[in-house]
Design an enzyme around this catalytic site. Structure first.
Site, mmCIF file in Angstrom:
data_model
loop_
_atom_site.group_PDB
_atom_site.id
_atom_site.type_symbol
_atom_site.label_atom_id
_atom_site.label_comp_id
_atom_site.label_asym_id
_atom_site.label_seq_id
_atom_site.Cartn_x
_atom_site.Cartn_y
_atom_site.Cartn_z
ATOM 1 N N GLU A 1 92.684 48.917 74.185
ATOM 2 C CA GLU A 1 91.231 48.745 74.273
ATOM 3 C C GLU A 1 90.773 47.389 73.747
ATOM 4 O OE1 GLU A 1 90.424 53.399 73.043
ATOM 5 O OE2 GLU A 1 89.381 51.808 71.977
ATOM 6 N N CYS B 81 86.383 42.169 70.241
ATOM 7 C CA CYS B 81 87.281 42.881 69.339
ATOM 8 C C CYS B 81 88.563 43.145 70.124
ATOM 9 C CB CYS B 81 86.615 44.189 68.917
ATOM 10 S SG CYS B 81 87.677 45.241 67.943
ATOM 11 N N CYS C 154 100.167 51.962 66.548
ATOM 12 C CA CYS C 154 100.224 51.298 65.243
ATOM 13 C C CYS C 154 101.222 52.036 64.355
ATOM 14 C CB CYS C 154 98.840 51.306 64.600
ATOM 15 S SG CYS C 154 98.770 50.397 63.054
ATOM 16 N N CYS D 9 97.305 55.387 59.466
ATOM 17 C CA CYS D 9 96.178 55.794 58.622
ATOM 18 C C CYS D 9 95.675 57.181 59.044
ATOM 19 C CB CYS D 9 95.043 54.787 58.716
ATOM 20 S SG CYS D 9 95.558 53.142 58.205
ATOM 21 N N CYS E 11 92.516 57.403 61.375
ATOM 22 C CA CYS E 11 92.435 56.528 62.549
ATOM 23 C C CYS E 11 93.070 57.178 63.775
ATOM 24 C CB CYS E 11 93.121 55.200 62.244
ATOM 25 S SG CYS E 11 93.227 54.107 63.668
ATOM 26 N N GLU F 146 98.064 46.822 64.034
ATOM 27 C CA GLU F 146 97.988 46.067 62.779
ATOM 28 C C GLU F 146 98.412 44.632 63.089
ATOM 29 O OE1 GLU F 146 96.958 46.096 59.558
ATOM 30 O OE2 GLU F 146 97.864 44.107 59.602
ATOM 31 N N SER G 6 91.763 41.274 60.844
ATOM 32 C CA SER G 6 91.548 42.443 59.980
ATOM 33 C C SER G 6 92.893 43.111 59.704
ATOM 34 C CB SER G 6 90.610 43.421 60.686
ATOM 35 O OG SER G 6 90.493 44.613 59.936
ATOM 36 N N SER H 202 91.047 45.785 55.034
ATOM 37 C CA SER H 202 90.602 47.178 55.116
ATOM 38 C C SER H 202 90.986 47.869 53.811
ATOM 39 C CB SER H 202 91.285 47.879 56.297
ATOM 40 O OG SER H 202 90.749 47.386 57.500
ATOM 41 N N LEU H 203 90.080 47.829 52.854
ATOM 42 C CA LEU H 203 90.403 48.347 51.519
ATOM 43 C C LEU H 203 90.219 49.863 51.458
ATOM 44 C CD1 LEU H 203 91.288 47.288 48.732
ATOM 45 C CD2 LEU H 203 88.875 47.294 48.082
ATOM 46 N N HIS H 204 89.019 50.314 51.776
ATOM 47 C CA HIS H 204 88.679 51.739 51.931
ATOM 48 C C HIS H 204 88.755 52.614 50.682
ATOM 49 C CE1 HIS H 204 88.802 50.401 55.943
ATOM 50 N NE2 HIS H 204 89.932 50.924 56.364
ATOM 51 N N CYS I 39 87.972 52.998 67.061
ATOM 52 C CA CYS I 39 89.145 52.473 67.749
ATOM 53 C C CYS I 39 90.041 53.607 68.239
ATOM 54 C CB CYS I 39 89.847 51.436 66.884
ATOM 55 S SG CYS I 39 91.132 51.969 65.798
#
Ligand code: SAH
Ligand code: SF4
Length: 353
Positions: free
Chosen positions: A87, A113, A120, A124, A127, A171, A202, A225-227, A344
Protein backbone atom coordinates in the site's frame (compact mmCIF):
# COMPACT_ATOMS: atom_id res chain seq x y z
CA UNK A 1 11.07 -10.78 -12.71
CA UNK A 2 12.96 -8.11 -14.66
CA UNK A 3 14.66 -5.34 -12.67
CA UNK A 4 13.15 -1.87 -12.95
CA UNK A 5 15.03 1.05 -14.41
CA UNK A 6 14.04 2.82 -11.16
CA UNK A 7 16.31 0.43 -9.24
CA UNK A 8 19.29 2.34 -10.58
CA UNK A 9 20.87 5.58 -9.44
CA UNK A 10 21.85 7.88 -12.29
CA UNK A 11 25.49 6.90 -11.81
CA UNK A 12 24.63 3.22 -12.09
CA UNK A 13 22.52 3.89 -15.16
CA UNK A 14 25.42 5.76 -16.74
CA UNK A 15 27.46 2.55 -16.45
CA UNK A 16 24.78 0.66 -18.35
CA UNK A 17 23.97 3.08 -21.18
CA UNK A 18 26.51 4.57 -23.55
CA UNK A 19 27.27 7.41 -23.80
CA UNK A 20 26.60 8.28 -20.18
CA UNK A 21 24.58 11.44 -20.93
CA UNK A 22 21.78 9.08 -21.93
CA UNK A 23 21.28 8.41 -18.22
CA UNK A 24 20.15 12.00 -17.69
CA UNK A 25 17.77 11.76 -20.65
CA UNK A 26 16.25 8.55 -19.29
CA UNK A 27 15.86 10.12 -15.84
CA UNK A 28 13.93 12.94 -17.51
CA UNK A 29 11.52 10.52 -19.18
CA UNK A 30 11.00 8.47 -16.05
CA UNK A 31 10.85 11.16 -13.35
CA UNK A 32 9.66 14.26 -15.24
CA UNK A 33 7.36 12.75 -17.84
CA UNK A 34 6.38 9.61 -15.95
CA UNK A 35 6.47 7.47 -19.12
CA UNK A 36 5.57 3.79 -18.79
CA UNK A 37 7.64 2.33 -21.63
CA UNK A 38 11.05 2.72 -23.23
CA UNK A 39 9.39 3.17 -26.65
CA UNK A 40 8.07 6.54 -25.48
CA UNK A 41 11.60 7.85 -24.87
CA UNK A 42 11.64 9.70 -28.17
CA UNK A 43 15.24 10.98 -28.17
CA UNK A 44 16.86 7.58 -27.55
CA UNK A 45 18.25 5.53 -30.44
CA UNK A 46 16.09 2.57 -31.46
CA UNK A 47 18.76 0.01 -30.53
CA UNK A 48 19.09 1.38 -27.01
CA UNK A 49 15.32 1.40 -26.51
CA UNK A 50 15.20 -2.24 -27.57
CA UNK A 51 18.08 -3.19 -25.35
CA UNK A 52 16.52 -1.51 -22.33
CA UNK A 53 13.10 -3.08 -23.01
CA UNK A 54 14.76 -6.49 -23.09
CA UNK A 55 16.55 -6.03 -19.76
CA UNK A 56 14.30 -3.75 -17.67
CA UNK A 57 10.76 -2.68 -16.98
CA UNK A 58 10.07 1.02 -16.41
CA UNK A 59 7.48 0.91 -13.60
CA UNK A 60 7.26 -2.39 -11.68
CA UNK A 61 3.92 -1.50 -10.04
CA UNK A 62 0.30 -1.84 -11.10
CA UNK A 63 -2.53 -0.05 -9.28
CA UNK A 64 -5.08 -2.71 -8.28
CA UNK A 65 -7.23 -0.80 -5.81
CA UNK A 66 -7.78 2.79 -4.83
CA UNK A 67 -9.89 4.37 -2.09
CA UNK A 68 -10.58 8.09 -2.08
CA UNK A 69 -11.43 9.77 1.22
CA UNK A 70 -13.52 12.91 1.70
CA UNK A 71 -10.51 14.78 3.07
CA UNK A 72 -8.46 14.26 -0.09
CA UNK A 73 -6.50 11.25 1.18
CA UNK A 74 -6.15 8.50 -1.42
CA UNK A 75 -5.05 5.03 -0.50
CA UNK A 76 -3.54 2.81 -3.20
CA UNK A 77 -2.95 -0.90 -3.38
CA UNK A 78 -0.17 -1.89 -5.78
CA UNK A 79 0.57 -5.24 -7.28
CA UNK A 80 4.26 -6.04 -7.70
CA UNK A 81 5.62 -8.11 -10.58
CA UNK A 82 5.47 -11.31 -8.51
CA UNK A 83 1.81 -10.75 -7.61
CA UNK A 84 2.48 -9.55 -4.04
CA UNK A 85 0.81 -6.34 -2.92
CA UNK A 86 1.75 -3.22 -0.93
CA UNK A 87 0.00 0.00 0.00
CA UNK A 88 0.86 3.66 -0.43
CA UNK A 89 -1.09 6.73 0.67
CA UNK A 90 -1.42 10.13 -0.99
CA UNK A 91 -1.95 12.62 1.84
CA UNK A 92 -3.09 16.19 1.48
CA UNK A 93 -1.15 18.04 4.16
CA UNK A 94 -2.20 21.59 3.40
CA UNK A 95 -5.08 22.98 1.36
CA UNK A 96 -4.48 25.43 -1.47
CA UNK A 97 -5.08 29.07 -0.50
CA UNK A 98 -6.45 31.99 -2.47
CA UNK A 99 -6.49 35.74 -1.79
CA UNK A 100 -9.70 37.88 -1.82
CA UNK A 101 -9.57 38.25 -5.61
CA UNK A 102 -9.39 34.52 -6.04
CA UNK A 103 -5.74 34.49 -7.00
CA UNK A 104 -3.86 31.36 -5.97
CA UNK A 105 -1.52 32.14 -3.07
CA UNK A 106 -0.07 28.70 -2.78
CA UNK A 107 -0.86 25.26 -4.08
CA UNK A 108 -1.94 22.33 -1.91
CA UNK A 109 0.89 20.36 -0.32
CA UNK A 110 1.07 16.59 -0.43
CA UNK A 111 2.98 13.79 1.26
CA UNK A 112 3.38 10.25 0.06
CA UNK A 113 3.41 7.47 2.63
CA UNK A 114 5.42 4.60 1.14
CA UNK A 115 5.95 0.94 1.99
CA UNK A 116 9.41 -0.61 2.23
CA UNK A 117 8.61 -4.31 2.62
CA UNK A 118 5.89 -6.84 1.84
CA UNK A 119 4.82 -7.62 5.40
CA UNK A 120 7.10 -6.99 8.35
CA UNK A 121 9.35 -9.01 10.66
CA UNK A 122 8.88 -6.83 13.72
CA UNK A 123 5.47 -8.24 14.57
CA UNK A 124 3.87 -5.43 16.57
CA UNK A 125 0.76 -6.65 18.37
CA UNK A 126 -1.36 -3.65 17.32
CA UNK A 127 -0.39 -3.64 13.64
CA UNK A 128 -2.34 -5.27 10.86
CA UNK A 129 0.70 -5.48 8.57
CA UNK A 130 2.36 -7.75 11.14
CA UNK A 131 -0.46 -10.29 11.01
CA UNK A 132 0.58 -11.63 7.61
CA UNK A 133 4.20 -12.12 8.66
CA UNK A 134 7.12 -11.15 6.45
CA UNK A 135 7.32 -11.90 2.75
CA UNK A 136 10.18 -9.89 1.28
CA UNK A 137 12.02 -6.59 1.03
CA UNK A 138 11.03 -4.12 -1.64
CA UNK A 139 13.69 -3.25 -4.20
CA UNK A 140 14.81 0.39 -4.50
CA UNK A 141 12.74 0.66 -7.69
CA UNK A 142 9.61 -0.64 -6.00
CA UNK A 143 10.01 2.03 -3.32
CA UNK A 144 10.73 4.82 -5.81
CA UNK A 145 7.90 3.78 -8.16
CA UNK A 146 5.27 4.30 -5.44
CA UNK A 147 5.97 8.03 -5.46
CA UNK A 148 6.22 8.23 -9.25
CA UNK A 149 2.92 6.36 -9.66
CA UNK A 150 1.07 8.51 -7.13
CA UNK A 151 2.34 11.74 -8.63
CA UNK A 152 1.38 10.55 -12.08
CA UNK A 153 -2.07 9.37 -11.00
CA UNK A 154 -2.73 12.77 -9.41
CA UNK A 155 -1.34 14.82 -12.31
CA UNK A 156 1.24 16.22 -9.94
CA UNK A 157 4.10 17.84 -11.89
CA UNK A 158 7.56 16.53 -11.06
CA UNK A 159 8.73 19.87 -9.69
CA UNK A 160 5.81 20.35 -7.30
CA UNK A 161 6.81 19.87 -3.68
CA UNK A 162 6.32 16.35 -2.39
CA UNK A 163 7.20 15.04 1.05
CA UNK A 164 7.96 11.41 1.60
CA UNK A 165 7.24 9.51 4.80
CA UNK A 166 8.49 5.94 5.06
CA UNK A 167 5.52 4.92 7.18
CA UNK A 168 3.70 2.40 5.05
CA UNK A 169 4.05 -1.34 5.36
CA UNK A 170 7.32 -2.75 6.64
CA UNK A 171 10.24 -1.66 8.80
CA UNK A 172 12.42 0.65 6.66
CA UNK A 173 15.59 0.10 8.69
CA UNK A 174 15.25 -3.65 8.20
CA UNK A 175 15.75 -2.92 4.49
CA UNK A 176 18.40 -0.27 4.94
CA UNK A 177 20.43 -0.81 1.79
CA UNK A 178 17.49 -0.53 -0.58
CA UNK A 179 16.03 2.33 1.46
CA UNK A 180 19.28 4.29 1.23
CA UNK A 181 19.38 3.82 -2.52
CA UNK A 182 15.77 4.97 -2.89
CA UNK A 183 16.55 8.08 -0.82
CA UNK A 184 19.45 8.88 -3.17
CA UNK A 185 17.36 8.33 -6.30
CA UNK A 186 14.63 10.64 -4.95
CA UNK A 187 17.25 13.31 -4.26
CA UNK A 188 18.71 13.35 -7.78
CA UNK A 189 18.45 16.81 -9.34
CA UNK A 190 17.73 15.26 -12.75
CA UNK A 191 14.94 13.19 -11.24
CA UNK A 192 12.30 14.13 -8.67
CA UNK A 193 14.82 16.28 -6.73
CA UNK A 194 13.15 15.58 -3.38
CA UNK A 195 15.71 16.69 -0.82
CA UNK A 196 16.53 14.54 2.17
CA UNK A 197 14.96 17.21 4.38
CA UNK A 198 11.61 16.31 2.85
CA UNK A 199 12.04 12.61 3.61
CA UNK A 200 11.23 11.06 7.00
CA UNK A 201 12.07 7.50 7.97
CA UNK A 202 9.77 6.02 10.60
CA UNK A 203 11.21 3.16 12.61
CA UNK A 204 10.02 0.85 15.32
CA UNK A 205 13.40 1.42 16.94
CA UNK A 206 16.17 -0.86 15.63
CA UNK A 207 18.75 1.08 17.63
CA UNK A 208 21.85 -0.26 15.88
CA UNK A 209 20.35 0.62 12.50
CA UNK A 210 19.42 4.12 13.67
CA UNK A 211 23.09 4.64 14.44
CA UNK A 212 24.05 3.20 11.05
CA UNK A 213 21.58 5.44 9.22
CA UNK A 214 23.06 8.41 11.06
CA UNK A 215 26.56 7.40 10.01
CA UNK A 216 25.45 7.23 6.38
CA UNK A 217 24.77 10.98 6.59
CA UNK A 218 21.93 10.94 4.11
CA UNK A 219 20.28 13.93 5.78
CA UNK A 220 16.87 12.35 6.26
CA UNK A 221 14.71 12.91 9.31
CA UNK A 222 13.77 10.12 11.64
CA UNK A 223 10.56 9.37 13.46
CA UNK A 224 10.70 6.88 16.31
CA UNK A 225 7.66 4.72 16.99
CA UNK A 226 8.04 4.79 20.76
CA UNK A 227 4.46 4.00 21.88
CA UNK A 228 5.40 3.12 25.47
CA UNK A 229 7.57 4.52 28.26
CA UNK A 230 8.42 1.30 30.08
CA UNK A 231 10.04 -1.75 28.59
CA UNK A 232 7.41 -4.19 29.80
CA UNK A 233 4.55 -2.59 27.89
CA UNK A 234 6.77 -1.74 24.94
CA UNK A 235 7.79 -5.38 24.63
CA UNK A 236 4.14 -6.40 24.67
CA UNK A 237 3.46 -3.97 21.83
CA UNK A 238 6.75 -4.37 19.91
CA UNK A 239 8.34 -7.76 20.67
CA UNK A 240 11.79 -6.81 19.36
CA UNK A 241 11.98 -4.24 22.17
CA UNK A 242 13.65 -7.10 24.05
CA UNK A 243 16.70 -6.68 21.84
CA UNK A 244 16.39 -2.92 21.36
CA UNK A 245 15.05 -1.49 24.58
CA UNK A 246 13.99 2.07 25.28
CA UNK A 247 17.38 3.15 26.67
CA UNK A 248 19.22 1.87 23.61
CA UNK A 249 16.84 3.80 21.35
CA UNK A 250 17.28 7.03 23.28
CA UNK A 251 21.07 6.55 23.10
CA UNK A 252 20.89 5.99 19.34
CA UNK A 253 18.71 9.07 18.84
CA UNK A 254 21.19 11.19 20.76
CA UNK A 255 23.88 10.11 18.30
CA UNK A 256 21.77 10.82 15.23
CA UNK A 257 22.86 13.94 13.30
CA UNK A 258 19.94 16.34 13.36
CA UNK A 259 19.51 19.53 11.41
CA UNK A 260 19.84 22.18 14.12
CA UNK A 261 16.47 23.69 13.24
CA UNK A 262 14.70 20.36 13.32
CA UNK A 263 13.46 17.95 15.95
CA UNK A 264 13.32 14.21 16.23
CA UNK A 265 9.77 13.03 16.02
CA UNK A 266 8.54 10.50 18.54
CA UNK A 267 5.36 8.74 17.55
CA UNK A 268 3.22 7.62 20.42
CA UNK A 269 0.35 5.34 19.49
CA UNK A 270 -2.29 5.85 22.15
CA UNK A 271 -4.29 2.77 23.15
CA UNK A 272 -7.17 3.05 25.60
CA UNK A 273 -6.29 1.86 29.13
CA UNK A 274 -2.79 0.85 28.05
CA UNK A 275 -0.73 4.00 27.74
CA UNK A 276 -3.19 6.91 27.81
CA UNK A 277 -2.70 7.86 31.49
CA UNK A 278 -0.90 10.87 32.90
CA UNK A 279 1.66 8.69 34.67
CA UNK A 280 2.88 7.66 31.22
CA UNK A 281 2.86 11.27 30.08
CA UNK A 282 5.02 12.18 33.07
CA UNK A 283 7.49 9.40 32.30
CA UNK A 284 7.60 10.48 28.67
CA UNK A 285 8.59 14.01 29.63
CA UNK A 286 11.42 12.61 31.73
CA UNK A 287 12.56 10.23 29.02
CA UNK A 288 12.81 12.97 26.41
CA UNK A 289 14.70 15.34 28.65
CA UNK A 290 17.70 16.77 26.78
CA UNK A 291 16.46 15.72 23.33
CA UNK A 292 15.12 18.16 20.77
CA UNK A 293 11.97 16.14 20.42
CA UNK A 294 8.48 16.51 19.08
CA UNK A 295 5.80 14.05 20.07
CA UNK A 296 3.07 13.03 17.69
CA UNK A 297 0.15 11.30 19.38
CA UNK A 298 -1.67 8.79 17.19
CA UNK A 299 -5.13 7.44 17.89
CA UNK A 300 -5.07 3.65 17.76
CA UNK A 301 -7.15 2.71 14.73
CA UNK A 302 -9.10 -0.48 15.52
CA UNK A 303 -9.79 -3.26 13.04
CA UNK A 304 -11.81 -6.47 13.30
CA UNK A 305 -10.15 -9.02 15.56
CA UNK A 306 -8.10 -6.68 17.76
CA UNK A 307 -8.66 -6.27 21.51
CA UNK A 308 -7.02 -2.85 21.63
CA UNK A 309 -9.30 0.16 21.77
CA UNK A 310 -9.23 3.69 20.47
CA UNK A 311 -8.59 6.23 23.26
CA UNK A 312 -11.14 8.92 24.09
CA UNK A 313 -10.83 12.43 22.75
CA UNK A 314 -10.59 13.74 26.33
CA UNK A 315 -7.72 11.42 27.36
CA UNK A 316 -5.86 12.22 24.18
CA UNK A 317 -6.12 15.95 24.80
CA UNK A 318 -5.28 15.62 28.49
CA UNK A 319 -2.12 13.74 27.52
CA UNK A 320 -1.19 16.40 24.99
CA UNK A 321 -1.84 19.21 27.44
CA UNK A 322 0.41 17.59 30.03
CA UNK A 323 3.30 17.34 27.59
CA UNK A 324 2.85 20.87 26.30
CA UNK A 325 2.67 22.25 29.84
CA UNK A 326 5.92 20.51 30.65
CA UNK A 327 7.77 21.93 27.68
CA UNK A 328 7.47 19.06 25.20
CA UNK A 329 6.15 19.99 21.78
CA UNK A 330 3.20 17.73 21.08
CA UNK A 331 0.69 17.36 18.28
CA UNK A 332 -2.17 14.96 17.71
CA UNK A 333 -2.20 13.27 14.32
CA UNK A 334 -5.52 13.86 12.70
CA UNK A 335 -6.66 10.51 11.41
CA UNK A 336 -6.52 11.23 7.74
CA UNK A 337 -8.76 9.08 5.66
CA UNK A 338 -10.48 7.59 8.65
CA UNK A 339 -13.45 6.81 6.42
CA UNK A 340 -11.30 4.69 4.09
CA UNK A 341 -9.08 1.94 5.45
CA UNK A 342 -6.56 4.28 7.00
CA UNK A 343 -4.38 2.20 9.30
CA UNK A 344 -1.51 0.48 7.63
CA UNK A 345 -2.40 -2.87 6.13
CA UNK A 346 -6.14 -2.36 6.08
CA UNK A 347 -6.69 -1.89 2.37
CA UNK A 348 -4.59 -4.96 1.63
CA UNK A 349 -6.63 -6.96 4.14
CA UNK A 350 -9.88 -5.81 2.58
CA UNK A 351 -8.81 -6.56 -0.98
CA UNK A 352 -7.66 -9.99 0.16
CA UNK A 353 -4.56 -10.02 -2.03
N1 SAH B 1 7.64 0.07 10.69
C1 SAH B 1 7.74 1.47 10.87
C2 SAH B 1 6.99 2.26 9.81
C3 SAH B 1 5.68 1.71 9.36
S1 SAH B 1 4.40 1.66 10.59
C4 SAH B 1 7.29 1.87 12.26
O1 SAH B 1 6.74 1.03 12.97
O2 SAH B 1 7.53 3.01 12.63
C5 SAH B 1 3.93 3.35 10.59
C6 SAH B 1 3.14 3.81 11.78
O3 SAH B 1 1.82 3.23 11.77
C7 SAH B 1 3.77 3.39 13.11
O4 SAH B 1 3.99 4.52 13.93
C8 SAH B 1 2.74 2.45 13.67
O5 SAH B 1 2.76 2.50 15.04
C9 SAH B 1 1.45 2.96 13.08
N2 SAH B 1 0.35 1.99 13.18
C10 SAH B 1 0.39 0.66 12.97
N3 SAH B 1 -0.82 0.09 13.21
C11 SAH B 1 -1.65 1.10 13.58
C12 SAH B 1 -3.02 1.16 13.97
N4 SAH B 1 -3.78 0.09 14.00
N5 SAH B 1 -3.52 2.37 14.30
C13 SAH B 1 -2.75 3.49 14.26
N6 SAH B 1 -1.46 3.49 13.90
C14 SAH B 1 -0.91 2.30 13.56
FE1 SF4 C 1 6.22 -3.48 11.31
FE2 SF4 C 1 5.82 -0.86 11.87
FE3 SF4 C 1 3.74 -2.61 11.76
FE4 SF4 C 1 5.47 -2.75 13.75
S1 SF4 C 1 4.11 -1.01 13.28
S2 SF4 C 1 4.70 -4.50 12.56
S3 SF4 C 1 7.37 -2.23 12.73
S4 SF4 C 1 5.05 -2.02 10.07
Amino acid sequence: MKPSIMDLTKEELAQVVKPPFRAKQIFGWVYHHYVESFEEMANLPKALKEELSRDYVVNPLKIVNKEVSKDGTIKYLFELQDGKTVESVWLKMKDEEYDEEGKLLHEAKYSVCVSTQVGCKVGCSFCLTAKGGFTRDLTPGEIVAQVVSLKKDNNHAHNRVTNIVYMGMGEPLDNLENLAKAIEIFKDQDGLAISAKRQTVSTSGLSNKIVKLGEMNLGVHIAISLHAVDDELRTELIPMNKAHNIDSIIEAVKRYPIDTRKRVMFEYLVIKDKNDDLKSAKKLVKLLHGIKAKVNLIYFNPYPGTDYKRPSYEDMHRFQEYLTKHGVLCTIRDSKGIDISAACGQLKEKTNK
